[in-house]
Design an enzyme around this catalytic site. Sequence first.
Site, PDB file in Angstrom:
ATOM      1  N   ASP A  21       4.663  21.933  -6.055  1.00  0.00           N
ATOM      2  CA  ASP A  21       4.496  21.670  -4.620  1.00  0.00           C
ATOM      3  C   ASP A  21       5.594  22.396  -3.848  1.00  0.00           C
ATOM      4  O   ASP A  21       6.773  22.131  -4.069  1.00  0.00           O
ATOM      5  CB  ASP A  21       4.574  20.150  -4.393  1.00  0.00           C
ATOM      6  CG  ASP A  21       4.540  19.793  -2.919  1.00  0.00           C
ATOM      7  OD1 ASP A  21       4.062  20.629  -2.115  1.00  0.00           O
ATOM      8  OD2 ASP A  21       4.989  18.688  -2.568  1.00  0.00           O
ATOM      9  N   ASP A  98     -11.966  29.659 -11.386  1.00  0.00           N
ATOM     10  CA  ASP A  98     -12.920  28.652 -11.836  1.00  0.00           C
ATOM     11  C   ASP A  98     -14.172  28.808 -10.981  1.00  0.00           C
ATOM     12  O   ASP A  98     -14.090  28.827  -9.749  1.00  0.00           O
ATOM     13  CB  ASP A  98     -12.312  27.254 -11.645  1.00  0.00           C
ATOM     14  CG  ASP A  98     -12.697  26.303 -12.761  1.00  0.00           C
ATOM     15  OD1 ASP A  98     -13.897  26.231 -13.067  1.00  0.00           O
ATOM     16  OD2 ASP A  98     -11.801  25.636 -13.319  1.00  0.00           O
ATOM     17  N   ASP A 200     -17.660  26.563 -14.902  1.00  0.00           N
ATOM     18  CA  ASP A 200     -17.753  25.111 -15.019  1.00  0.00           C
ATOM     19  C   ASP A 200     -19.161  24.684 -15.443  1.00  0.00           C
ATOM     20  O   ASP A 200     -20.149  25.109 -14.831  1.00  0.00           O
ATOM     21  CB  ASP A 200     -17.422  24.516 -13.642  1.00  0.00           C
ATOM     22  CG  ASP A 200     -17.184  23.025 -13.679  1.00  0.00           C
ATOM     23  OD1 ASP A 200     -16.194  22.610 -14.289  1.00  0.00           O
ATOM     24  OD2 ASP A 200     -18.000  22.285 -13.099  1.00  0.00           O
ATOM     25  N   GLU A 257     -17.917  27.054 -19.865  1.00  0.00           N
ATOM     26  CA  GLU A 257     -17.729  25.692 -20.359  1.00  0.00           C
ATOM     27  C   GLU A 257     -19.107  25.179 -20.774  1.00  0.00           C
ATOM     28  O   GLU A 257     -19.982  24.971 -19.939  1.00  0.00           O
ATOM     29  CB  GLU A 257     -17.144  24.775 -19.275  1.00  0.00           C
ATOM     30  CG  GLU A 257     -16.790  23.405 -19.831  1.00  0.00           C
ATOM     31  CD  GLU A 257     -16.673  22.315 -18.781  1.00  0.00           C
ATOM     32  OE1 GLU A 257     -16.006  21.313 -19.045  1.00  0.00           O
ATOM     33  OE2 GLU A 257     -17.266  22.450 -17.693  1.00  0.00           O
ATOM     34  N   HIS A 329      -7.542  20.318 -18.392  1.00  0.00           N
ATOM     35  CA  HIS A 329      -7.392  19.272 -17.365  1.00  0.00           C
ATOM     36  C   HIS A 329      -8.341  18.094 -17.589  1.00  0.00           C
ATOM     37  O   HIS A 329      -8.275  17.120 -16.846  1.00  0.00           O
ATOM     38  CB  HIS A 329      -7.643  19.889 -15.992  1.00  0.00           C
ATOM     39  CG  HIS A 329      -9.060  20.358 -15.839  1.00  0.00           C
ATOM     40  ND1 HIS A 329      -9.584  21.395 -16.599  1.00  0.00           N
ATOM     41  CD2 HIS A 329     -10.067  19.913 -15.067  1.00  0.00           C
ATOM     42  CE1 HIS A 329     -10.853  21.553 -16.274  1.00  0.00           C
ATOM     43  NE2 HIS A 329     -11.191  20.676 -15.350  1.00  0.00           N
ATOM     44  N   ASP A 330      -9.236  18.188 -18.561  1.00  0.00           N
ATOM     45  CA  ASP A 330     -10.164  17.087 -18.853  1.00  0.00           C
ATOM     46  C   ASP A 330      -9.805  16.362 -20.147  1.00  0.00           C
ATOM     47  O   ASP A 330     -10.531  15.453 -20.572  1.00  0.00           O
ATOM     48  CB  ASP A 330     -11.600  17.619 -19.020  1.00  0.00           C
ATOM     49  CG  ASP A 330     -12.154  18.221 -17.749  1.00  0.00           C
ATOM     50  OD1 ASP A 330     -11.777  17.774 -16.651  1.00  0.00           O
ATOM     51  OD2 ASP A 330     -12.982  19.150 -17.860  1.00  0.00           O
TER      52      ASP A 330
END
Length: 562
Positions: A21, A98, A200, A257, A329-330
């Site tokens: 950030d 992505d 995705d 994916e 991330h999953d």
Amino acid sequence: MKKAWWKEAVVYQIYPRSFMDSNGDGIGDLKGITQRLDYLKELGIDVIWLSPVYQSPNDDNGYDISDYQAIMKEFGTMEDFDRMLAEAHERGIRIVMDLVVNHTSDEHAWFVESRKNLDNPRRDYYIWRKGKGDGQPPNNWGSCFSGSAWQYDGTTDMYYLHLFSPKQPDLNWDNEAVREEVFSMMDWWCRKGIDGFRMDVISMISKTPDMPDGKVGEGAIYGDFGPYCIHGPNVHRYLKEMNEKVLSRYDLMTVGETSGVTVEEALKYAGEDERELNMVFQFEHVDLGNRNGKWNRNPVPLAEFKQVMTKWQVFLKGKAWNSLFLENHDQPRSVSRFGNDSPHYRERSAKMLATCLHMMQGTPYIYQGEELGMTNYPFTDISQFRDIENLNAYRELVTESHAWDAEELIACFRYKSRDNARTPMQWDDTENAGFTEGTPWLAVNPNYKEINAKEQMKNPDSVFHYYRKLIALRRQYPVIVYGDYELLLPDDAAVYAYVRRLEGQSLLVLCNFTENEQAVEVPAGFSRADAKVLISNYGRESAEGLGTTLRAYEAAAVLVTD
Ligand code: GLC
Ligand code: CA
């Protein structure tokens, strides 16, 4: 085997919300990524896969896109993006975007139009059906995020399909206009100079038109849409069209994916001569233990893990290319799931897992923080989660149906939740791990004082430096990239051993997946005096003695040349 830059590359996945950030609002952003490019350069990766940065109402953290050609406000501006891309390219790092085109956000202009009336020009961009009457949806399919896969829309008295959240309506790929829109959007990004796409849930874009009820599994409320939506009737036709119209015109890396993919099906998506994608993500190894759905705490038996990995290594050989990953991330953190995250064994086992994966054939993917051996978060309460998958599952299984004991479900979340991967990147030992000067959108793992990048960059024995070395070795030894693979000791439940071979070089990889010493018999040849230890997580310098015992979570890769 045909050579290609993306076969020789190591990819690093960034989940922008949790990476860095730059302005203290608690949310990672593009300027933050740009600030940390030198860190990635030092690690030595070649490619960044950037999770979605497009405009989004963030129902599913950017996987619900309302404008494909605008940047999410919290992440910055298109200028910030262009600068990040240019700065990455200056450092020799490529950026793969992505591509989320199975669905859009319900706030995307196409959907806003589509739901207005039956003869709207965008009506057929999405999948609309009449209900069965009595308030019953068109069929019994359940969505991936709990509840029905159909959402009723009063304006036209019809339902739309959403395989994920109701805020993620599925696009109708059978409509040629949809395909043209998607292809021209992709072309726009390619002309900007991006280097590829991670696609995705791309295996779900084609649905069988008749959409019958799905099988209701044991203990399930809804039917399974899988057989009608995954690897559907036209998926390969649409990907070939995408390849012809966009992908083949640029020098890109593409990875689909494709959950539920078999090795045979993978050859269709990513076969060398198929003109679709470069590679796919398969999930068999991370789904081991999911006998009755995702929410379980089953350990992954090593023998099964070896069998799955080996099947992919052997079956694709010379015909298609593997993608190698343990995290994204999953997924929960790999050291917590496949290794041992207790302070005593964390580093050793993280290095062991890295050795096991990075010495295989395929393109390795590192998920942010994996290179530090970051661990799962000690979740104890539903209020600590942000992921829609957890929040919805808890509501459905605990609050509404009382089908699950709350503590047991939280224990499963602690083991498997996607939020384990999404806690902020641990940069240093200052407050909030140096991720933000504000309040992070998801809590930082309390172990950041011990586990952080700054500390590990200083320490030559750290997990970070071990990853650095693995990446450098891949660049140096073609046998790691292109060599054949042979599994040794298939029935050994504690040791993963394999050999890679290429043009007179043989590389032996030994990994002890347990905290107990393991006796192994090293094949003749590898303990010779001139055998070279390429890497060892115990600092072994010679192959001597390897032939007898492997210590707790020990890993080594040994090279011999004819
Ligand atoms: C993919 C993404 C996941 C997302 C889902 C819906 O599986 O990796 O994060 O929730 O698709 O877009
Ligand atoms: Ca920010």
